[in-house]
Design a protein around this motif. Structure first.
Motif, PDB file in Angstrom:
ATOM      1  N   PRO A  71      -7.994  -2.663  22.025  1.00  0.00           N
ATOM      2  CA  PRO A  71      -9.017  -2.688  20.981  1.00  0.00           C
ATOM      3  C   PRO A  71      -8.827  -3.889  20.068  1.00  0.00           C
ATOM      4  CG  PRO A  71      -7.395  -0.978  20.548  1.00  0.00           C
ATOM      5  CD  PRO A  71      -7.103  -1.513  21.909  1.00  0.00           C
ATOM      6  N   ALA A  72      -9.947  -4.491  19.670  1.00  0.00           N
ATOM      7  CA  ALA A  72      -9.858  -5.663  18.801  1.00  0.00           C
ATOM      8  C   ALA A  72      -9.510  -5.233  17.390  1.00  0.00           C
ATOM      9  CB  ALA A  72     -11.200  -6.393  18.807  1.00  0.00           C
ATOM     10  N   GLY A  73      -8.375  -5.720  16.892  1.00  0.00           N
ATOM     11  CA  GLY A  73      -7.986  -5.407  15.520  1.00  0.00           C
ATOM     12  C   GLY A  73      -7.531  -3.973  15.359  1.00  0.00           C
ATOM     13  N   PRO A  74      -7.025  -3.633  14.190  1.00  0.00           N
ATOM     14  CA  PRO A  74      -6.538  -2.262  13.976  1.00  0.00           C
ATOM     15  C   PRO A  74      -7.713  -1.304  13.856  1.00  0.00           C
ATOM     16  CG  PRO A  74      -6.400  -3.543  11.963  1.00  0.00           C
ATOM     17  CD  PRO A  74      -6.876  -4.480  13.022  1.00  0.00           C
ATOM     18  N   PHE A  75      -7.489  -0.008  14.175  1.00  0.00           N
ATOM     19  CA  PHE A  75      -8.526   1.008  14.003  1.00  0.00           C
ATOM     20  C   PHE A  75      -8.835   1.166  12.535  1.00  0.00           C
ATOM     21  CE2 PHE A  75      -6.844   2.579  18.113  1.00  0.00           C
ATOM     22  CZ  PHE A  75      -8.031   2.527  18.813  1.00  0.00           C
ATOM     23  N   ASN A  76     -10.116   1.335  12.245  1.00  0.00           N
ATOM     24  CA  ASN A  76     -10.474   1.591  10.865  1.00  0.00           C
ATOM     25  C   ASN A  76     -10.410   3.095  10.608  1.00  0.00           C
ATOM     26  OD1 ASN A  76     -11.393   1.551   8.323  1.00  0.00           O
ATOM     27  ND2 ASN A  76     -13.520   1.059   8.842  1.00  0.00           N
ATOM     28  N   LEU A  77      -9.402   3.509   9.884  1.00  0.00           N
ATOM     29  CA  LEU A  77      -9.204   4.936   9.662  1.00  0.00           C
ATOM     30  C   LEU A  77      -9.889   5.414   8.389  1.00  0.00           C
ATOM     31  CD1 LEU A  77      -5.464   5.281  10.632  1.00  0.00           C
ATOM     32  CD2 LEU A  77      -7.446   5.958  11.963  1.00  0.00           C
ATOM     33  N   GLY A  78     -10.513   4.495   7.648  1.00  0.00           N
ATOM     34  CA  GLY A  78     -11.162   4.895   6.403  1.00  0.00           C
ATOM     35  C   GLY A  78     -10.144   5.464   5.438  1.00  0.00           C
ATOM     36  N   ASN A  79     -10.601   6.441   4.669  1.00  0.00           N
ATOM     37  CA  ASN A  79      -9.701   7.024   3.663  1.00  0.00           C
ATOM     38  C   ASN A  79      -8.545   7.788   4.279  1.00  0.00           C
ATOM     39  OD1 ASN A  79     -11.111   5.995   1.577  1.00  0.00           O
ATOM     40  ND2 ASN A  79     -12.375   7.819   1.261  1.00  0.00           N
ATOM     41  N   SER A  80      -8.710   8.155   5.567  1.00  0.00           N
ATOM     42  CA  SER A  80      -7.658   8.969   6.177  1.00  0.00           C
ATOM     43  C   SER A  80      -6.347   8.196   6.301  1.00  0.00           C
ATOM     44  CB  SER A  80      -8.107   9.480   7.532  1.00  0.00           C
ATOM     45  OG  SER A  80      -8.388   8.391   8.359  1.00  0.00           O
ATOM     46  N   SER A  81      -6.394   6.833   6.213  1.00  0.00           N
ATOM     47  CA  SER A  81      -5.151   6.071   6.321  1.00  0.00           C
ATOM     48  C   SER A  81      -4.242   6.329   5.121  1.00  0.00           C
ATOM     49  CB  SER A  81      -5.460   4.585   6.437  1.00  0.00           C
ATOM     50  OG  SER A  81      -6.207   4.173   5.323  1.00  0.00           O
ATOM     51  N   PHE A  82      -4.841   6.788   4.014  1.00  0.00           N
ATOM     52  CA  PHE A  82      -4.003   7.111   2.843  1.00  0.00           C
ATOM     53  C   PHE A  82      -3.137   8.323   3.092  1.00  0.00           C
ATOM     54  CE2 PHE A  82      -7.630   4.898   0.756  1.00  0.00           C
ATOM     55  CZ  PHE A  82      -6.900   3.774   0.408  1.00  0.00           C
ATOM     56  N   LEU A  83      -3.514   9.112   4.097  1.00  0.00           N
ATOM     57  CA  LEU A  83      -2.733  10.317   4.398  1.00  0.00           C
ATOM     58  C   LEU A  83      -1.298   9.957   4.768  1.00  0.00           C
ATOM     59  CD1 LEU A  83      -5.154  12.568   6.437  1.00  0.00           C
ATOM     60  CD2 LEU A  83      -4.057  13.124   4.287  1.00  0.00           C
ATOM     61  N   SER A  84      -1.112   8.740   5.323  1.00  0.00           N
ATOM     62  CA  SER A  84       0.243   8.345   5.714  1.00  0.00           C
ATOM     63  C   SER A  84       1.135   8.129   4.495  1.00  0.00           C
ATOM     64  CB  SER A  84       0.171   7.054   6.537  1.00  0.00           C
ATOM     65  OG  SER A  84      -0.396   6.040   5.731  1.00  0.00           O
ATOM     66  N   GLN A  85       0.492   7.937   3.330  1.00  0.00           N
ATOM     67  CA  GLN A  85       1.292   7.751   2.120  1.00  0.00           C
ATOM     68  C   GLN A  85       1.639   9.078   1.452  1.00  0.00           C
ATOM     69  OE1 GLN A  85      -0.987   4.986  -0.187  1.00  0.00           O
ATOM     70  NE2 GLN A  85      -1.117   3.594   1.559  1.00  0.00           N
ATOM     71  N   GLU A  86       1.155  10.146   2.040  1.00  0.00           N
ATOM     72  CA  GLU A  86       1.416  11.477   1.476  1.00  0.00           C
ATOM     73  C   GLU A  86       2.891  11.815   1.620  1.00  0.00           C
ATOM     74  OE1 GLU A  86       0.899  14.255  -0.610  1.00  0.00           O
ATOM     75  OE2 GLU A  86      -1.111  13.626   0.017  1.00  0.00           O
ATOM     76  N   THR A  87       3.480  12.322   0.531  1.00  0.00           N
ATOM     77  CA  THR A  87       4.919  12.601   0.582  1.00  0.00           C
ATOM     78  C   THR A  87       5.221  14.066   0.825  1.00  0.00           C
ATOM     79  OG1 THR A  87       4.798  12.638  -1.807  1.00  0.00           O
ATOM     80  CG2 THR A  87       5.735  10.660  -0.796  1.00  0.00           C
ATOM     81  N   THR A  88       4.303  14.935   0.402  1.00  0.00           N
ATOM     82  CA  THR A  88       4.595  16.368   0.598  1.00  0.00           C
ATOM     83  C   THR A  88       4.536  16.711   2.074  1.00  0.00           C
ATOM     84  OG1 THR A  88       2.554  16.440  -0.630  1.00  0.00           O
ATOM     85  CG2 THR A  88       4.233  18.048  -1.220  1.00  0.00           C
ATOM     86  N   GLN A  89       5.528  17.507   2.477  1.00  0.00           N
ATOM     87  CA  GLN A  89       5.679  17.829   3.893  1.00  0.00           C
ATOM     88  C   GLN A  89       4.459  18.525   4.481  1.00  0.00           C
ATOM     89  OE1 GLN A  89       8.916  17.024   5.109  1.00  0.00           O
ATOM     90  NE2 GLN A  89       7.979  17.145   7.125  1.00  0.00           N
ATOM     91  N   ASP A  90       3.986  19.563   3.771  1.00  0.00           N
ATOM     92  CA  ASP A  90       2.935  20.365   4.388  1.00  0.00           C
ATOM     93  C   ASP A  90       1.601  19.632   4.448  1.00  0.00           C
ATOM     94  OD1 ASP A  90       3.087  20.499   1.661  1.00  0.00           O
ATOM     95  OD2 ASP A  90       2.106  22.462   1.524  1.00  0.00           O
TER      96      ASP A  90
END
Ligand SMILES: [Zn+2]
Length: 296
Positions: A71-90
């Motif tokens: 795929p050309a370039g990274p996938f556009n995950l929209g706002n869902s990419s912020f989920l990776s910054q989530e610190t809480t486990q659940d």
């Protein structure tokens, strides 16, 4: 895009399976089935075959992967990419749920497209669709009639029947709910949208039907449940967007024939009861009574 990906994935699956077989063979070592004489050589031959299979599968995987276009370039995950910054486990588990929801939405879109396609070919249209390309006549809207017109039409029908009482009720401002008492045989409520019948509920004479909530509960008697089912077929059968008054009048004449629900025998078998029920079906044209089992 999905087809080569599929091929690549199944090639990988085969490779994993053949590698697995090698390890299985290695862990088993020389077995009884290799016999006594020259068993080491036989075992080595077996390993060689398995290794050859692995080489071939590996070649398949490489070939399948070469066909794929990255795929050309990274996938556009929209706002869902912020989920990776989530610190809480659940909350980290949200990502896989999100992916699942996307999959479901894709499926729903696919299915609804199919359904829309099928429905657009369906002749059983209850109202004129606004995007219809071949509208034959100016929009006669049976569901958009003045309240006075509806009242007049229903009162005219009321005058035709002595043993059937009609009561107009408007709990929601414009549209009518018509209460019918058919002698002492049954009660019915018909929900109109303009002059179009939208819903019918049938109950026994002693059952509650005065409240709006009563419209959505069915009769506790099997006989009236059956009659109610038939009224729904009748509602579709008599429906006419171009002659709405005639449609309502025909429906009323038909439902009026239930006045003999408990007195007329079945036209076909001649009996009053079948499976302990009276003939609950009335022919749309002749109004003759039939048991459900006898109507064909
Ligand atoms: Zn019968």
């Amino acid at each position: 895009m999905t087809e080569p990906l599929h091929t690549a994935l199944s090639a990988i699956k085969e490779l994993r399976s053949s590698v697995g077989q090698i390890f299985e063979s290695l862990s088993g070592g020389v077995r009884a089935e290799h016999g006594v004489e020259g068993r080491d050589a036989k075992y080595l031959l077996e390993l060689q075959d398995l290794l050859n299979a692995v080489t071939m599968n590996l070649r398949d995987v490489e070939a399948a992967i070469n066909v794929l276009t990255p795929p050309a370039g990274p996938f556009n995950l929209g706002n869902s990419s912020f989920l990776s910054q989530e610190t809480t486990q659940d909350r980290q588990a949200l990502y896989s749920q999100l992916v699942n929801s996307y999959k479901w939405i894709d499926k729903i879109r696919e299915h609804s497209n199919l359904a829309a396609n099928l429905l657009s070919h369906n002749a059983l249209k209850r109202s004129y669709s606004t995007n219809s390309t071949k509208r034959r006549r100016p929009l006669t809207s049976s569901h958009n009639v003045l309240p006075q017109q509806v009242d007049q039409a229903l009162q005219a029908i009321d005058r035709n029947f002595n043993d059937m009482t009609l009561k107009i009720w408007r709990p929601f401002a414009t549209n009518v709910i018509l209460h019918i008492s058919l002698s002492r045989v049954l009660k019915a409520a018909i929900v109109f949208k303009g002059l179009m019948i939208e819903w019918v509920i049938v109950k026994g004479f002693e059952e509650a039907l005065d409240d709006v909530d009563d419209l959505w509960t069915e009769s506790r008697h099997k006989v009236f449940q059956q009659v109610r089912d038939h009224t729904h077929s009748a509602m579709l059968h008599f429906y006419s967007p171009t002659l709405p008054e005639l449609a309502v009048r025909s429906f009323m004449t038909w439902i009026h024939s239930y006045i003999t629900l408990f007195s007329d025998p079945c036209k076909k078998c001649g009996l009053h009861l079948h499976n302990s029920l009276p003939p609950t079906w009335r022919d749309f044209r002749t109004l003759e009574p039939f048991h459900v089992e006898c109507k064909h």
